[in-house]
Design an enzyme around this catalytic site. Sequence first.
Site, mmCIF file in Angstrom:
data_model
loop_
_atom_site.group_PDB
_atom_site.id
_atom_site.type_symbol
_atom_site.label_atom_id
_atom_site.label_comp_id
_atom_site.label_asym_id
_atom_site.label_seq_id
_atom_site.Cartn_x
_atom_site.Cartn_y
_atom_site.Cartn_z
ATOM 1 N N TYR A 92 7.070 -24.499 15.798
ATOM 2 C CA TYR A 92 8.480 -25.255 16.573
ATOM 3 C C TYR A 92 8.467 -26.708 16.057
ATOM 4 O O TYR A 92 9.415 -27.670 16.574
ATOM 5 C CB TYR A 92 8.436 -25.451 18.104
ATOM 6 C CG TYR A 92 7.132 -25.985 18.390
ATOM 7 C CD1 TYR A 92 6.048 -25.468 19.211
ATOM 8 C CD2 TYR A 92 7.030 -27.163 18.914
ATOM 9 C CE1 TYR A 92 4.957 -25.761 19.536
ATOM 10 C CE2 TYR A 92 5.756 -27.872 19.486
ATOM 11 C CZ TYR A 92 4.894 -27.343 19.656
ATOM 12 O OH TYR A 92 3.881 -27.848 20.278
ATOM 13 N N ASP A 140 1.863 -16.887 27.132
ATOM 14 C CA ASP A 140 2.429 -16.815 25.726
ATOM 15 C C ASP A 140 3.419 -15.691 25.621
ATOM 16 O O ASP A 140 4.250 -15.880 24.894
ATOM 17 C CB ASP A 140 1.599 -17.088 24.770
ATOM 18 C CG ASP A 140 0.506 -18.563 24.521
ATOM 19 O OD1 ASP A 140 1.309 -19.488 25.090
ATOM 20 O OD2 ASP A 140 -0.373 -18.588 24.086
ATOM 21 N N GLY A 192 10.579 -21.325 18.127
ATOM 22 C CA GLY A 192 9.151 -21.583 18.602
ATOM 23 C C GLY A 192 9.284 -22.279 19.932
ATOM 24 O O GLY A 192 8.422 -22.233 20.937
ATOM 25 N N LYS A 252 -8.308 -21.357 22.998
ATOM 26 C CA LYS A 252 -7.778 -20.068 23.879
ATOM 27 C C LYS A 252 -8.715 -18.728 23.841
ATOM 28 O O LYS A 252 -8.748 -18.350 25.000
ATOM 29 C CB LYS A 252 -6.392 -19.520 23.260
ATOM 30 C CG LYS A 252 -5.232 -20.692 23.533
ATOM 31 C CD LYS A 252 -4.110 -20.110 22.957
ATOM 32 C CE LYS A 252 -2.877 -21.011 23.099
ATOM 33 N NZ LYS A 252 -1.709 -20.511 22.815
ATOM 34 N N ASN A 312 -0.220 -9.038 6.531
ATOM 35 C CA ASN A 312 -1.074 -10.427 6.406
ATOM 36 C C ASN A 312 -1.494 -10.189 5.023
ATOM 37 O O ASN A 312 -1.644 -9.356 4.218
ATOM 38 C CB ASN A 312 -2.112 -10.319 7.387
ATOM 39 C CG ASN A 312 -2.955 -11.491 7.399
ATOM 40 O OD1 ASN A 312 -2.064 -12.643 7.571
ATOM 41 N ND2 ASN A 312 -4.358 -11.620 7.351
HETATM 42 P P1 ATR Z 1 -3.852 -19.209 14.440
HETATM 43 O O1 ATR Z 1 -4.936 -18.884 15.440
HETATM 44 O O2 ATR Z 1 -2.726 -20.158 14.711
HETATM 45 O O3 ATR Z 1 -3.136 -17.722 14.206
HETATM 46 P P2 ATR Z 1 -5.193 -18.689 12.079
HETATM 47 O O4 ATR Z 1 -6.145 -17.572 12.809
HETATM 48 O O5 ATR Z 1 -5.763 -19.397 11.103
HETATM 49 O O6 ATR Z 1 -4.316 -19.229 13.070
HETATM 50 O O7 ATR Z 1 -4.196 -17.640 11.424
HETATM 51 C C1 ATR Z 1 -3.374 -18.154 10.351
HETATM 52 C C2 ATR Z 1 -2.672 -16.833 9.605
HETATM 53 O O8 ATR Z 1 -1.730 -17.389 9.047
HETATM 54 C C3 ATR Z 1 -3.590 -16.126 8.903
HETATM 55 O O9 ATR Z 1 -3.002 -14.608 9.079
HETATM 56 C C4 ATR Z 1 -3.446 -16.462 7.392
HETATM 57 O O10 ATR Z 1 -3.358 -15.393 6.602
HETATM 58 P P3 ATR Z 1 -4.916 -15.187 5.918
HETATM 59 O O11 ATR Z 1 -5.496 -14.164 7.151
HETATM 60 O O12 ATR Z 1 -4.528 -14.515 4.759
HETATM 61 O O13 ATR Z 1 -5.683 -16.518 5.639
HETATM 62 C C5 ATR Z 1 -1.649 -16.940 7.571
HETATM 63 N N1 ATR Z 1 -1.274 -17.778 6.544
HETATM 64 C C6 ATR Z 1 -1.494 -18.943 6.483
HETATM 65 N N2 ATR Z 1 -0.856 -19.806 5.334
HETATM 66 C C7 ATR Z 1 -0.124 -18.762 4.956
HETATM 67 C C8 ATR Z 1 0.811 -18.558 3.723
HETATM 68 N N3 ATR Z 1 1.016 -19.994 3.074
HETATM 69 N N4 ATR Z 1 1.054 -17.327 3.471
HETATM 70 C C9 ATR Z 1 0.892 -16.202 4.344
HETATM 71 N N5 ATR Z 1 0.086 -16.220 5.213
HETATM 72 C C10 ATR Z 1 -0.503 -17.505 5.687
#
Ligand code: ATR
Length: 280
Positions: free
Chosen positions: A224, A107, A245, A70, A157
């Site tokens: 989803y 989106d 979702g 994207k 986050n």
């Molecule tokens: P996307 O593009 O789908 O948003 P991404 O850029 O990999 O995917 O982002 C994933 C998000 O999920 C991040 O904000 C991640 O937190 P971190 O920045 O701290 O890594 C968050 N995330 C993933 N697993 C998590 C968990 N178990 N608990 C809380 N946050 C989680």
Amino acid sequence: MITGKTVVAGVVGRPVAHSLSPILHNAWLAAAGIDGVYVPFAPDAHGFERLANGLRGGAVRGVNVTVPFKEAALAVADRASEAARTAGAANVLVFEADGRILADNTDGYGLLRAFAVQAPRWDVGLGPVTVLGAGGAARGAVAALLLAGAPKVWVVNRTLAKAEALAAALGPKVVALPWGHAAGALSASTAVINATSAGLGGGEAPDAPLETTQPQAVVMDMVYKPLVTPFLRRAMELGRPVVDGLEMLVRQAEPSFEAFFGAPPPAEVDVRALALEHLA
Ligand code: ATR
């Protein structure tokens, strides 16, 4: 039936095999009697630009773009809508006959339509919203909320620096918080959106204190699969209104279809039921 005049559109992703978009768009095409077809494209990890540039000129009318391309889709475009620029990502590319590529992001439209359909009493202007996560999905959600008029968005986050970078990119209405401060934000929010990747594929829900939310606060999960995620299940147990979702996914497809095929999708097709059938 494919003819000499068939309009071609599609979806680009990696992996793309499980995308629901071909199911939705082809069902709409059939019901509308439009001479068009919607197909999947799966370039390798470095092949997105080559594919997109190769489609310049409009032999393929346009594509939806999904993970992980994207951001690359926005970068390859010659012009982008405000929604795409604010989200920092595009999920729709249209290939103009003159060779230009136009980018859009539906989106955010999908997210807000999903709220309108499943939580009709909620309004974006009612108060602050909390978004959990700070990746691409979170940025898209925050951008959509701001463009629709949200007064304030808290981005919570695990990695605070990523939330801070998102807030810095999107302006003073966006405030970054560490995970430990989620309760305060949740208790003052009219809606909570899970935009983390936690819960994907049936994994653990993100560990957020949903019990601190107000009784009428809407809880939404961008994941989803499964349809009712552990996060939504907890919200339902607390009696909160929920938005899933799948509704967002189905709704983002509507303006995409119109961009590619020049007509709104026919209302009589129950694409949500169709999507559920294919998820099962
Ligand atoms: P996307 O593009 O789908 O948003 P991404 O850029 O990999 O995917 O982002 C994933 C998000 O999920 C991040 O904000 C991640 O937190 P971190 O920045 O701290 O890594 C968050 N995330 C993933 N697993 C998590 C968990 N178990 N608990 C809380 N946050 C989680």
